[in-house]
Design an enzyme around this catalytic site. Sequence first.
Site, PDB file in Angstrom:
ATOM      1  N   HIS A 202       0.841  -1.201   0.000  1.00  0.00           N
ATOM      2  CA  HIS A 202       0.000   0.000   0.000  1.00  0.00           C
ATOM      3  C   HIS A 202       0.883   1.261   0.000  1.00  0.00           C
ATOM      4  CE1 HIS A 202      -3.017  -2.678   2.324  1.00  0.00           C
ATOM      5  NE2 HIS A 202      -3.634  -2.382   1.209  1.00  0.00           N
TER       6      HIS A 202
ATOM      7  N   LYS B 207     -15.846  -7.503   4.584  1.00  0.00           N
ATOM      8  CA  LYS B 207     -14.812  -8.356   5.183  1.00  0.00           C
ATOM      9  C   LYS B 207     -14.769  -8.097   6.671  1.00  0.00           C
ATOM     10  CE  LYS B 207     -11.821  -7.766   1.170  1.00  0.00           C
ATOM     11  NZ  LYS B 207     -10.582  -7.144   0.726  1.00  0.00           N
TER      12      LYS B 207
ATOM     13  N   ARG C 131      -2.284  -6.144  -8.543  1.00  0.00           N
ATOM     14  CA  ARG C 131      -1.209  -7.127  -8.338  1.00  0.00           C
ATOM     15  C   ARG C 131      -1.315  -8.201  -9.419  1.00  0.00           C
ATOM     16  NH1 ARG C 131      -3.051  -7.571  -2.289  1.00  0.00           N
ATOM     17  NH2 ARG C 131      -4.899  -7.106  -3.506  1.00  0.00           N
TER      18      ARG C 131
ATOM     19  N   SER D  52      -2.799  -7.857   2.670  1.00  0.00           N
ATOM     20  CA  SER D  52      -3.050  -7.795   4.109  1.00  0.00           C
ATOM     21  C   SER D  52      -3.395  -9.191   4.639  1.00  0.00           C
ATOM     22  CB  SER D  52      -4.207  -6.840   4.408  1.00  0.00           C
ATOM     23  OG  SER D  52      -3.897  -5.549   3.962  1.00  0.00           O
TER      24      SER D  52
HETATM   25  P1  ADP Z   1      -9.820  -3.788  -0.524  1.00  0.00           P
HETATM   26  O1  ADP Z   1     -10.512  -4.567   0.541  1.00  0.00           O
HETATM   27  O2  ADP Z   1     -10.600  -2.592  -0.984  1.00  0.00           O
HETATM   28  O3  ADP Z   1      -9.271  -4.598  -1.666  1.00  0.00           O
HETATM   29  P2  ADP Z   1      -7.088  -3.544   0.414  1.00  0.00           P
HETATM   30  O4  ADP Z   1      -6.632  -2.811   1.621  1.00  0.00           O
HETATM   31  O5  ADP Z   1      -6.875  -4.998   0.350  1.00  0.00           O
HETATM   32  O6  ADP Z   1      -8.608  -3.134   0.242  1.00  0.00           O
HETATM   33  O7  ADP Z   1      -6.419  -2.890  -0.871  1.00  0.00           O
HETATM   34  C1  ADP Z   1      -6.548  -1.532  -1.174  1.00  0.00           C
HETATM   35  C2  ADP Z   1      -5.920  -1.259  -2.522  1.00  0.00           C
HETATM   36  O8  ADP Z   1      -4.517  -1.465  -2.461  1.00  0.00           O
HETATM   37  C3  ADP Z   1      -6.411  -2.191  -3.634  1.00  0.00           C
HETATM   38  O9  ADP Z   1      -6.465  -1.455  -4.847  1.00  0.00           O
HETATM   39  C4  ADP Z   1      -5.339  -3.235  -3.714  1.00  0.00           C
HETATM   40  O10 ADP Z   1      -5.266  -3.828  -4.992  1.00  0.00           O
HETATM   41  C5  ADP Z   1      -4.120  -2.392  -3.434  1.00  0.00           C
HETATM   42  N1  ADP Z   1      -3.015  -3.193  -2.926  1.00  0.00           N
HETATM   43  C6  ADP Z   1      -2.993  -3.981  -1.825  1.00  0.00           C
HETATM   44  N2  ADP Z   1      -1.789  -4.598  -1.690  1.00  0.00           N
HETATM   45  C7  ADP Z   1      -1.041  -4.183  -2.752  1.00  0.00           C
HETATM   46  C8  ADP Z   1       0.276  -4.485  -3.207  1.00  0.00           C
HETATM   47  N3  ADP Z   1       1.057  -5.354  -2.574  1.00  0.00           N
HETATM   48  N4  ADP Z   1       0.712  -3.878  -4.330  1.00  0.00           N
HETATM   49  C9  ADP Z   1      -0.111  -3.029  -5.008  1.00  0.00           C
HETATM   50  N5  ADP Z   1      -1.364  -2.719  -4.644  1.00  0.00           N
HETATM   51  C10 ADP Z   1      -1.822  -3.284  -3.525  1.00  0.00           C
END
Ligand code: ADP
Length: 161
Positions: free
Chosen positions: A19, A43, A92, A130
């Site tokens: 992030h 979630k 990703r 995460s």
């Molecule tokens: P959500 O539940 O909305 O997917 P996340 O916190 O999992 O929320 O992810 C928020 C954003 O960050 C999403 O667009 C996700 O694809 C991106 N993201 C999460 N981890 C990575 C990573 N390792 N590299 C690039 N983008 C990421």
Amino acid sequence: MNKRTAVYPGSFDPITYGHLDIIERGLEVFDEIVIAVARNSEKKSLFSAEERIRHIEEAIGDNPNITVDTFDGLLVDYVLSKDARVILRGLRAVSDFEYEFQIAQMNHNLKNEVETLFMMTSVPYGYLSSSIVKEVASLKGPVESLVPPVVRQALAEKFGG
Ligand code: ADP
């Protein structure tokens, strides 16, 4: 000239270096990023919205171009309420594509002045999520290369270790 603002929404449960990489690179393109922590995500979260915000604030430090906030309800309404037009998301593996495509299309349908822009993950973070971090931490594996120190500490408190 108006500031170019992007809203970066997500669960951030917890925030990872993946992030933070998107945020840092996003600031090369946008003047300002609003990190919007989803409260009403379906979630089940490990950390409360308040805890997630605290982790994000601590991880980014003092940066006048970043704001951390929470939102409920429709993301597109939230984006417009911030005078922004852009939703920033990270991509990703291919597995992200289908879901992101659906949401981006739906959001564009709801408000066609709102665009979703995707930024490709940086190579070291391609498989970082995460959920994987929580799984590793719950098994007492090392997470220091995956999350900032404040999150490592919080995970250790949750899972012991
Ligand atoms: P959500 O539940 O909305 O997917 P996340 O916190 O999992 O929320 O992810 C928020 C954003 O960050 C999403 O667009 C996700 O694809 C991106 N993201 C999460 N981890 C990575 C990573 N390792 N590299 C690039 N983008 C990421």
